[in-house]
Design an enzyme around this catalytic site. Structure first.
Site, PDB file in Angstrom:
ATOM      1  N   SER A  59      21.577 -65.191 -20.538  1.00 50.36           N
ATOM      2  CA  SER A  59      22.161 -65.530 -19.101  1.00 50.36           C
ATOM      3  C   SER A  59      21.423 -65.674 -18.030  1.00 50.36           C
ATOM      4  O   SER A  59      20.654 -64.789 -17.709  1.00 50.36           O
ATOM      5  CB  SER A  59      23.548 -64.506 -18.769  1.00 50.36           C
ATOM      6  OG  SER A  59      23.805 -64.696 -17.624  1.00 50.36           O
ATOM      7  N   HIS A 101      22.380 -69.258 -21.553  1.00 48.76           N
ATOM      8  CA  HIS A 101      23.803 -69.148 -21.198  1.00 48.76           C
ATOM      9  C   HIS A 101      23.832 -69.512 -19.783  1.00 48.76           C
ATOM     10  O   HIS A 101      23.504 -68.818 -18.913  1.00 48.76           O
ATOM     11  CB  HIS A 101      24.147 -67.451 -21.594  1.00 48.76           C
ATOM     12  CG  HIS A 101      25.466 -67.321 -21.342  1.00 48.76           C
ATOM     13  ND1 HIS A 101      26.577 -67.605 -22.200  1.00 48.76           N
ATOM     14  CD2 HIS A 101      26.118 -66.608 -20.500  1.00 48.76           C
ATOM     15  CE1 HIS A 101      27.646 -67.332 -21.997  1.00 48.76           C
ATOM     16  NE2 HIS A 101      27.575 -66.734 -20.588  1.00 48.76           N
ATOM     17  N   ASP A 125      26.218 -69.382 -16.710  1.00 49.73           N
ATOM     18  CA  ASP A 125      27.860 -68.927 -16.259  1.00 49.73           C
ATOM     19  C   ASP A 125      28.171 -69.850 -15.059  1.00 49.73           C
ATOM     20  O   ASP A 125      27.802 -69.290 -13.922  1.00 49.73           O
ATOM     21  CB  ASP A 125      27.472 -67.551 -15.827  1.00 49.73           C
ATOM     22  CG  ASP A 125      27.194 -66.617 -17.136  1.00 49.73           C
ATOM     23  OD1 ASP A 125      28.421 -66.806 -17.947  1.00 49.73           O
ATOM     24  OD2 ASP A 125      26.536 -65.637 -17.126  1.00 49.73           O
ATOM     25  N   MET A 159      31.079 -70.402 -12.442  1.00 51.43           N
ATOM     26  CA  MET A 159      31.961 -69.839 -11.641  1.00 51.43           C
ATOM     27  C   MET A 159      32.538 -70.723 -10.352  1.00 51.43           C
ATOM     28  O   MET A 159      31.759 -71.052  -9.858  1.00 51.43           O
ATOM     29  CB  MET A 159      31.615 -68.491 -11.428  1.00 51.43           C
ATOM     30  CG  MET A 159      31.057 -67.497 -12.303  1.00 51.43           C
ATOM     31  SD  MET A 159      30.498 -65.944 -11.567  1.00 51.43           S
ATOM     32  CE  MET A 159      29.968 -65.048 -13.227  1.00 51.43           C
ATOM     33  N   HIS A 195      29.324 -71.461 -20.268  1.00 46.12           N
ATOM     34  CA  HIS A 195      30.386 -70.670 -20.215  1.00 46.12           C
ATOM     35  C   HIS A 195      31.278 -71.046 -18.940  1.00 46.12           C
ATOM     36  O   HIS A 195      30.938 -70.718 -17.848  1.00 46.12           O
ATOM     37  CB  HIS A 195      30.016 -69.270 -20.234  1.00 46.12           C
ATOM     38  CG  HIS A 195      31.065 -68.001 -20.097  1.00 46.12           C
ATOM     39  ND1 HIS A 195      30.765 -66.788 -19.897  1.00 46.12           N
ATOM     40  CD2 HIS A 195      32.347 -68.267 -20.064  1.00 46.12           C
ATOM     41  CE1 HIS A 195      31.996 -65.949 -19.887  1.00 46.12           C
ATOM     42  NE2 HIS A 195      32.809 -67.077 -19.858  1.00 46.12           N
ATOM     43  N   MET A 222      33.637 -70.388 -16.246  1.00 47.90           N
ATOM     44  CA  MET A 222      34.990 -69.372 -15.633  1.00 47.90           C
ATOM     45  C   MET A 222      35.473 -70.330 -14.342  1.00 47.90           C
ATOM     46  O   MET A 222      35.097 -69.935 -13.437  1.00 47.90           O
ATOM     47  CB  MET A 222      34.280 -68.336 -15.310  1.00 47.90           C
ATOM     48  CG  MET A 222      33.546 -67.260 -16.396  1.00 47.90           C
ATOM     49  SD  MET A 222      32.559 -66.096 -16.226  1.00 47.90           S
ATOM     50  CE  MET A 222      31.092 -67.077 -16.625  1.00 47.90           C
ATOM     51  N   MET A 277      34.760 -61.143 -23.880  1.00 48.54           N
ATOM     52  CA  MET A 277      34.168 -60.621 -22.849  1.00 48.54           C
ATOM     53  C   MET A 277      34.209 -58.982 -22.876  1.00 48.54           C
ATOM     54  O   MET A 277      35.294 -58.711 -22.944  1.00 48.54           O
ATOM     55  CB  MET A 277      35.030 -61.046 -21.496  1.00 48.54           C
ATOM     56  CG  MET A 277      34.929 -62.350 -21.329  1.00 48.54           C
ATOM     57  SD  MET A 277      33.450 -63.081 -20.711  1.00 48.54           S
ATOM     58  CE  MET A 277      32.609 -61.838 -19.512  1.00 48.54           C
ATOM     59  N   GLY A 299      32.890 -62.523 -14.033  1.00 46.27           N
ATOM     60  CA  GLY A 299      32.710 -62.690 -12.496  1.00 46.27           C
ATOM     61  C   GLY A 299      31.131 -62.305 -12.079  1.00 46.27           C
ATOM     62  O   GLY A 299      30.635 -62.729 -10.906  1.00 46.27           O
ATOM     63  N   PHE A 300      30.528 -61.110 -12.683  1.00 45.93           N
ATOM     64  CA  PHE A 300      29.246 -61.039 -12.165  1.00 45.93           C
ATOM     65  C   PHE A 300      28.361 -60.343 -13.479  1.00 45.93           C
ATOM     66  O   PHE A 300      29.320 -59.680 -14.259  1.00 45.93           O
ATOM     67  CB  PHE A 300      29.737 -59.557 -11.272  1.00 45.93           C
ATOM     68  CG  PHE A 300      30.414 -59.980  -9.853  1.00 45.93           C
ATOM     69  CD1 PHE A 300      29.775 -60.533  -8.868  1.00 45.93           C
ATOM     70  CD2 PHE A 300      31.744 -59.786  -9.942  1.00 45.93           C
ATOM     71  CE1 PHE A 300      30.763 -60.729  -7.765  1.00 45.93           C
ATOM     72  CE2 PHE A 300      32.523 -60.150  -8.990  1.00 45.93           C
ATOM     73  CZ  PHE A 300      32.138 -60.694  -7.821  1.00 45.93           C
ATOM     74  N   GLY A 301      27.103 -60.516 -13.120  1.00 43.09           N
ATOM     75  CA  GLY A 301      26.199 -59.838 -14.056  1.00 43.09           C
ATOM     76  C   GLY A 301      26.050 -58.293 -13.576  1.00 43.09           C
ATOM     77  O   GLY A 301      26.469 -57.883 -12.542  1.00 43.09           O
ATOM     78  N   GLY A 302      25.427 -57.522 -14.541  1.00 43.89           N
ATOM     79  CA  GLY A 302      24.981 -56.391 -14.329  1.00 43.89           C
ATOM     80  C   GLY A 302      26.124 -55.080 -14.256  1.00 43.89           C
ATOM     81  O   GLY A 302      26.115 -54.083 -13.758  1.00 43.89           O
ATOM     82  N   ASP A 358      29.842 -60.904 -24.265  1.00 43.41           N
ATOM     83  CA  ASP A 358      29.240 -61.144 -23.117  1.00 43.41           C
ATOM     84  C   ASP A 358      29.564 -59.913 -22.183  1.00 43.41           C
ATOM     85  O   ASP A 358      30.823 -60.064 -21.743  1.00 43.41           O
ATOM     86  CB  ASP A 358      29.753 -62.656 -22.758  1.00 43.41           C
ATOM     87  CG  ASP A 358      29.220 -63.155 -21.368  1.00 43.41           C
ATOM     88  OD1 ASP A 358      28.001 -62.545 -21.248  1.00 43.41           O
ATOM     89  OD2 ASP A 358      29.557 -63.989 -20.825  1.00 43.41           O
ATOM     90  N   GLY A 400      27.428 -56.605 -19.954  1.00 46.17           N
ATOM     91  CA  GLY A 400      26.869 -55.319 -20.244  1.00 46.17           C
ATOM     92  C   GLY A 400      26.118 -54.780 -21.439  1.00 46.17           C
ATOM     93  O   GLY A 400      25.787 -53.718 -21.867  1.00 46.17           O
ATOM     94  N   GLY A 433      21.910 -60.832 -19.752  1.00 46.31           N
ATOM     95  CA  GLY A 433      21.526 -61.133 -18.409  1.00 46.31           C
ATOM     96  C   GLY A 433      20.631 -60.270 -17.793  1.00 46.31           C
ATOM     97  O   GLY A 433      19.539 -60.247 -18.082  1.00 46.31           O
TER      98      GLY A 433
HETATM   99  C1  DX5 Z   1      30.046 -62.471 -16.622  1.00 39.39           C
HETATM  100  C2  DX5 Z   1      29.206 -63.448 -17.299  1.00 39.39           C
HETATM  101  C3  DX5 Z   1      27.939 -62.835 -18.034  1.00 39.39           C
HETATM  102  C4  DX5 Z   1      26.919 -62.118 -17.529  1.00 39.39           C
HETATM  103  C5  DX5 Z   1      26.146 -61.350 -18.179  1.00 39.39           C
HETATM  104  O1  DX5 Z   1      30.948 -63.122 -15.939  1.00 39.39           O
HETATM  105  O2  DX5 Z   1      30.003 -64.310 -17.964  1.00 39.39           O
HETATM  106  O3  DX5 Z   1      27.277 -63.832 -18.958  1.00 39.39           O
HETATM  107  O4  DX5 Z   1      26.262 -62.804 -16.446  1.00 39.39           O
HETATM  108  O5  DX5 Z   1      25.389 -60.373 -17.450  1.00 39.39           O
HETATM  109  P1  DX5 Z   1      24.949 -59.116 -18.051  1.00 39.39           P
HETATM  110  O6  DX5 Z   1      24.228 -59.065 -19.209  1.00 39.39           O
HETATM  111  O7  DX5 Z   1      23.973 -58.645 -16.841  1.00 39.39           O
HETATM  112  O8  DX5 Z   1      25.962 -58.161 -18.029  1.00 39.39           O
HETATM  113 ZN    ZN Z   2      28.887 -65.424 -19.497  1.00 41.97          ZN
END
Ligand code: DX5
Ligand code: ZN
Length: 209
Positions: A6, A30, A32, A34, A63, A65, A134, A139-142, A170, A172, A191
């Site tokens: 990601s 990947h 993302d 949004m 992906h 969203m 999921m 919505g967010f990485g990390g 996908d 965490g 990611g």
């Molecule tokens: C979340 C995204 C994921 C995310 C993965 O909405 O779909 O792809 O960016 O990031 P990590 O690996 O940091 O959870």
């Molecule tokens: Zn994703």
């Protein structure tokens, strides 16, 4: 296991220079996308995908969203996606949209959010190449990995005997949580675990091992 990287948590001012050294180690990039409506965040869209497409033949895993993906499928195909994943929870005719993706000779994925059950998508499984589970609220990485994803992946694993889809997970995924999805995921999406690592290449290798 294959790894889809990601790009969300990388430095967008220098994206290709950040990613290129990793291309050889990964199986997919990947993307993302949004829209600030389907998820409470806005990321990026077609221009980034198009720009990265010029520099690699790596498979692009997009992906979406977004609330209504259907009208944008052709644009994301043209931008260079090899696999397009839509959300079961989006406001579109999901089956028609999956068929539309496949009509462009691109692989079709279906994603489910943490609260959506596998039972809800059973009828759609004959039409998908990939189910993306999921393991965080999108919505967010990390964010932190939600173990509730594991049960769904195990259910999907059994259903694989009957259909022809791959399972991806996908959210965490890091060097600690990855051991939970071993044997359940065909593709892991990662990611921040890679973006923030001191040694990105070694981290990718360890995640895939
Ligand atoms: C979340 C995204 C994921 C995310 C993965 O909405 O779909 O792809 O960016 O990031 P990590 O690996 O940091 O959870
Ligand atoms: Zn994703």
């Amino acid at each position: 296991m294959k790894l889809s990287l990601s790009i969300l948590d990388f430095d967008f001012s220098d994206l290709e220079r950040e990613l290129k050294p990793l291309y050889e180690q990964i199986d997919y990039l990947h993307m993302d996308v949004m829209d600030g409506v389907f998820v409470p965040n806005i990321s990026f869209g077609l221009p980034i995908i198009k720009s990265l497409r010029k520099g690699t033949s790596l498979e692009f895993d997009t992906h979406l969203m977004i609330t209504n993906p259907e009208p944008y499928i052709e644009d994301f195909v043209k931008a260079g996606s090899d696999l397009i994943t839509i959300h079961y929870e989006s406001k579109c005719n999901v089956l028609e949209t999956l068929k539309k993706i496949k009509s462009f000779n691109v692989k079709a994925g279906l994603s489910i959010k943490p609260k959506t059950k596998v039972e809800e998508i059973l009828e759609l499984l004959p039409y998908v190449d990939l189910v993306l589970v999921m393991s965080v609220e999108p919505g967010f990485g990390g964010q932190k990995f939600m173990p509730s994803a594991l049960e769904k992946m195990a259910q999907l694993k059994e259903l694989q005997a009957k259909y022809h889809f791959e399972i991806s997970v996908d959210g965490g995924i890091n060097l600690t949580t990855v051991s939970n999805v071993k044997g359940l995921a065909d593709i892991i999406i990662a990611g921040s675990a890679v973006a923030k690592a001191n040694n990105r290449i070694e981290t990718i290798k360890a995640l895939k091992a």
